[in-house]
Design an enzyme around this catalytic site. Structure first.
Site, PDB file in Angstrom:
ATOM      1  N   ASP A 211       1.279  -0.769  -0.115  1.00 57.60           N
ATOM      2  CA  ASP A 211       0.042   0.045   0.119  1.00 57.60           C
ATOM      3  C   ASP A 211       0.584   1.533   0.198  1.00 57.60           C
ATOM      4  O   ASP A 211       2.099   1.273   1.274  1.00 57.60           O
ATOM      5  CB  ASP A 211      -0.631  -0.154   1.547  1.00 57.60           C
ATOM      6  CG  ASP A 211      -1.980   0.972   1.365  1.00 57.60           C
ATOM      7  OD1 ASP A 211      -2.945   0.888   0.359  1.00 57.60           O
ATOM      8  OD2 ASP A 211      -1.633   1.991   2.177  1.00 57.60           O
ATOM      9  N   GLU A 272       2.575   0.014  -5.172  1.00 56.99           N
ATOM     10  CA  GLU A 272       1.161   1.189  -5.038  1.00 56.99           C
ATOM     11  C   GLU A 272       1.824   1.993  -5.506  1.00 56.99           C
ATOM     12  O   GLU A 272       1.941   2.448  -4.485  1.00 56.99           O
ATOM     13  CB  GLU A 272      -0.256   1.037  -4.147  1.00 56.99           C
ATOM     14  CG  GLU A 272      -0.825   1.930  -4.577  1.00 56.99           C
ATOM     15  CD  GLU A 272      -2.203   1.684  -4.001  1.00 56.99           C
ATOM     16  OE1 GLU A 272      -3.197   2.963  -4.255  1.00 56.99           O
ATOM     17  OE2 GLU A 272      -1.447   2.445  -2.308  1.00 56.99           O
TER      18      GLU A 272
HETATM   19  C1  GLC Z   1      -4.472   2.819  -0.379  1.00 62.34           C
HETATM   20  C2  GLC Z   1      -5.130   2.252  -0.820  1.00 62.34           C
HETATM   21  C3  GLC Z   1      -6.408   2.849   0.092  1.00 62.34           C
HETATM   22  C4  GLC Z   1      -6.592   3.504   0.960  1.00 62.34           C
HETATM   23  C5  GLC Z   1      -5.291   4.146   1.158  1.00 62.34           C
HETATM   24  C6  GLC Z   1      -4.966   4.585   2.666  1.00 62.34           C
HETATM   25  O1  GLC Z   1      -3.642   4.240  -1.632  1.00 62.34           O
HETATM   26  O2  GLC Z   1      -5.623   1.362  -2.070  1.00 62.34           O
HETATM   27  O3  GLC Z   1      -7.813   2.155   0.248  1.00 62.34           O
HETATM   28  O4  GLC Z   1      -7.426   4.448   2.020  1.00 62.34           O
HETATM   29  O5  GLC Z   1      -3.961   3.392  -0.037  1.00 62.34           O
HETATM   30  O6  GLC Z   1      -3.925   3.360   3.142  1.00 62.34           O
END
Ligand code: GLC
Ligand code: CA
Length: 536
Positions: A211, A272
Site C-alpha cells: 500500500d 502501489e
Molecule cells: C491506498 C489504498 C486506499 C487507502 C489508502 C490509505 O491507496 O488503496 O484504499 O485508503 O491507501 O491506506
C-alpha cells in the site's frame, strides 16, 4: 521458459507472477458467511471455486487485519492478526490452504506507511509523550503561527496534521486523521515490518501488494511544500505535497524486503506506486527491488487509440526491467469502475470489455477488480448509506469510493443477493438483479462468459514482444506470437463507426462485441470493440 527481447521481455526462468491474472478481492464486499452483512474470510474460502471457474491465477486480498475500520481496514492496529469481523488466523490459514489446493496463489495487502490510531505504539505515544514510541510517529510542535507544523495536505482532504491536545504537538497523517504516518527513520519501524513480512511469508502467502509504496519516508526536514506548486494525485485527484512522497531512502526498504522474499520460494511484491511519471514508478522495480508496480495511467485515460498506444508503449519501455514485468489495471477499490468511466450503460460496458481484451493480450500481468467480470458499473448510493472517509471528511462534497465497493451480487434475490443473509454493509444497486453471478453465468453472451473465454484463450498462449501495426485513425493494433504457431493480432477500435481493416488470413478467436467478423481479406469491427485474431 519463455524468452524474447524488446519491451515485455522475460529473462531467465519464468515466474508465475510475470503474466498472472490476479483478481482483487475487496474483502468486505465479496461474500459474507455469518449474516453480519460484511464479507469475511470463510465467505471467500467457500467461493474460491468461482475464481478457478473464471480462470484467474491468483487473488489479492485487501486488508483483513485488526482494524477499527476508519478506512475500512487500511487503518491497522495489528497486522499479524485477523480482525474478528473477517474471521480468525485459522480462517486465514484455511483460505490459503484451500486456495493452494485449487492452484490459486494468494497475495495479501501490506500497509507500511501508517498504522491505526488504535495501534499499541500510537496509544503509548499519546499516553506517554516521553515514551520511545513517540519517535515511531511524526509528532512536531506547532508552526510559528501556532497552527500545523507545515503546509502539507492530506490525500483525503484537509490538513495532514492533527493536534494531540494533551501534549500540544501535532502528528502527521497523509490520509485520515485516524491513520498516523509511521517514522521510517526509526530502526524499530524497519524491524517491525520485517517481522510482519516474515509472519505472513511463513504462513504461506504468495506475495504482498504494498500500500502507498512510494510513501514511507518524508523529506527529513518536513519543509513546507513550495507555495503555488500544485501537484495532482493521480488516484485521489487531490493536491499533494511532493516533499511527503517518493524520497530516495524508500528504495533501500524494498531492497531489504527483496532479500527477505528471496529466502522463500517464488513470492512477489507489487507496489502501489501512484506517481504520474512512469520513469519514477519504474525505479521501484527490478531484481533488487519490487517485482512489479501497478501501472496507473490507464485509470485516468480516455479509451482512445492514440492515447492508449502511447501509454502502452511508455509502460512497456518503462517496465522493461530485468526481474520485473509490466502490470495492467483498469479498476480497483479506489477508482470509478471502468464501465462507468467509458460512459456507462450498454455502450460503456461494451467499451470496458474491449479495453480488457486489449490489455489481456499484452505481456505482463493484469489485476482485475471484483465485479468487473459481471460488467458492474459504479453504484450511486444515497448519502445516508455512504461510509468512505473521503466522503465523510469532505462533508459530502467529494464523491468518495463507496460506489465501486458495493457487494458482489451472487444471485438476483434482493436485498442480500446471495452476498449476505443479513443487511449488506453497503446497499447493492439495481444492476444487481440482471448482473448477478447467477444471471451472468446462465447467459452465454454475458460479460462473465466473455471473461472466462478470454482468460482461457490467453493462458500461456501469447508470447514474445509486441509488434505494432499501423491500421489507421481510431484503431490500435498489435501482434505477438501464438505459442501454437502463427500470430495473435489484437485490434481495438475506439471510434463510434464500424470499420473495415485489411488483415488477410485472419480468423476471429474472440470479439468483445457482436458484429465482428473476418473474411479472407478483411476484418469488420464495430466501434468501441476489440478482437483477437489468429493469423497464419
Ligand atoms: C491506498 C489504498 C486506499 C487507502 C489508502 C490509505 O491507496 O488503496 O484504499 O485508503 O491507501 O491506506
Ligand atoms: Ca461476515
Amino acid at each position: 521458459m519463455t524468452s524474447s527481447t524488446g519491451p515485455g521481455r522475460v529473462t531467465g526462468a519464468r515466474h508465475w507472477w510475470q503474466d498472472a491474472v490476479v483478481y482483487q478481492v475487496y474483502v468486505r464486499s465479496f461474500s459474507d458467511s455469518n449474516g453480519d452483512g460484511i464479507g469475511d474470510l470463510p465467505g471467500i474460502t467457500a467461493r474460491l471455486p468461482y475464481l478457478t471457474d473464471l480462470g484467474v491465477d491468483a487473488l489479492w486480498l485487501t486488508p483483513f487485519y485488526r482494524s477499527p475500520m476508519a478506512d475500512h481496514g487500511y487503518d491497522i492496529s495489528d497486522q499479524c492478526d485477523v480482525d474478528p469481523i473477517f474471521g480468525t488466523l485459522g480462517d486465514a490459514d484455511a483460505l490459503l490452504e484451500r486456495a493452494h489446493a485449487l492452484g490459486l496463489r494468494v497475495i495479501v495487502d501490506l500497509v507500511p506507511n501508517h498504522t491505526s490510531d488504535e495501534h499499541r505504539w500510537f496509544q503509548e505515544a499519546l499516553a506517554h509523550p516521553g515514551s520511545p514510541y513517540r519517535e515511531r510517529f511524526l509528532f512536531r510542535p506547532p508552526g510559528a503561527d501556532g497552527g500545523p507544523p507545515n503546509n502539507w495536505v492530506s490525500v483525503f482532504g484537509g490538513p495532514a496534521w492533527t493536534l494531540d491536545p494533551a501534549s500540544g504537538e501535532y502528528f502527521l497523517h497523509l490520509f485520515d486523521s485516524r491513520q498516523p504516518d509511521v517514522n521510517w527513520r526509526h530502526p524499530a519501524v524497519h524491524a517491525e515490518w520485517e517481522r510482519i513480512l516474515r509472519f505472513w511469508l511463513d504462513r504461506g502467502v504468495d506475495g504482498f501488494r504494498i500500500d502507498v509504496a512510494h510513501g514511507l519516508y518524508k523529506r527529513a526536514d518536513l519543509a513546507d511544500h513550495p507555495p503555488g506548486l500544485v501537484v495532482e494525485d493521480p488516484i485521489f485527484h487531490a493536491s499533494t505535497a511532493p516533499y511527503a512522497w517518493d524520497q530516495p531512502e524508500v528504495l533501500d526498504v524494498y531492497h531489504r524486503w527483496r532479500e527477505i522474499t528471496e529466502e522463500y520460494d517464488d513470492r512477489v511484491m507489487v507496489g502501489e506506486v501512484f506517481l504520474s511519471e512512469l520513469d519514477r514508478v519504474a525505479r521501484f522495480v527490478g531484481p533488487k527491488h519490487l517485482h512489479q508496480s501497478f501501472n496507473f495511467p490507464l485509470l485516468a485515460a480516455p479509451l482512445d487509440a492514440t492515447t492508449w498506444r502511447n501509454l502502452i508503449t511508455a509502460s512497456l519501455v518503462a517496465f522493461d526491467v530485468e526481474g520485473a514485468s509490466p502490470t495492467w489495471v483498469l479498476s480497483n477499490h479506489d477508482v470509478i469502475r471502468h464501465a462507468t468511466r467509458y460512459g456507462g450503460g450498454d455502450e460503456g460496458r461494451a467499451r470496458a470489455r474491449a479495453a480488457t481484451l486489449t490489455l489481456l493480450a499484452l505481456p505482463g500481468s493484469i489485476y482485475l477488480y471484483e465485479g468487473e467480470e459481471l460488467g458492474l458499473e459504479q453504484d450511486d448510493l444515497p448519502p445516508q448509506a455512504r461510509q468512505d472517509p473521503i466522503w465523510l471528511r469532505s462533508g459530502g462534497t467529494v464523491e468518495g469510493r463507496d460506489g465501486c465497493r458495493t457487494p458482489v451480487p451472487w444471485n438476483s434475490v434482493p436485498a442480500g443477493h446471495g452476498f449476505t443473509t443479513g443487511r449488506p454493509w453497503l446497499p447493492l444497486g439495481p444492476q444487481a438483479v440482471s448482473r448477478s453471478v447467477e444471471a451472468e453465468r446462465a447467459d452465454a453472451g454475458s460479460t462473465w462468459a466473455f471473461y472466462q473465454r478470454a482468460l482461457g484463450l490467453r493462458r500461456g498462449a501469447f508470447v514474445g514482444a509486441v509488434r505494432w501495426l499501423e491500421l489507421g485513425p481510431e484503431l490500435l493494433g498489435f501482434a505477438r506470437d501464438h505459442v501454437d504457431g502463427g500470430e495473435l493480432v489484437c485490434v481495438l477500435s475506439t471510434g463510434s463507426e464500424q470499420l473495415t481493416v485489411a488483415l488477410p488470413g485472419s480468423e476471429v478467436l474472440l470479439a468483445s462485441r457482436a458484429g465482428t467478423s473476418a473474411s479472407a481479406r478483411d476484418v469488420v469491427l464495430p466501434g468501441g470493440a476489440a478482437v483477437w485474431l489468429r493469423r497464419t
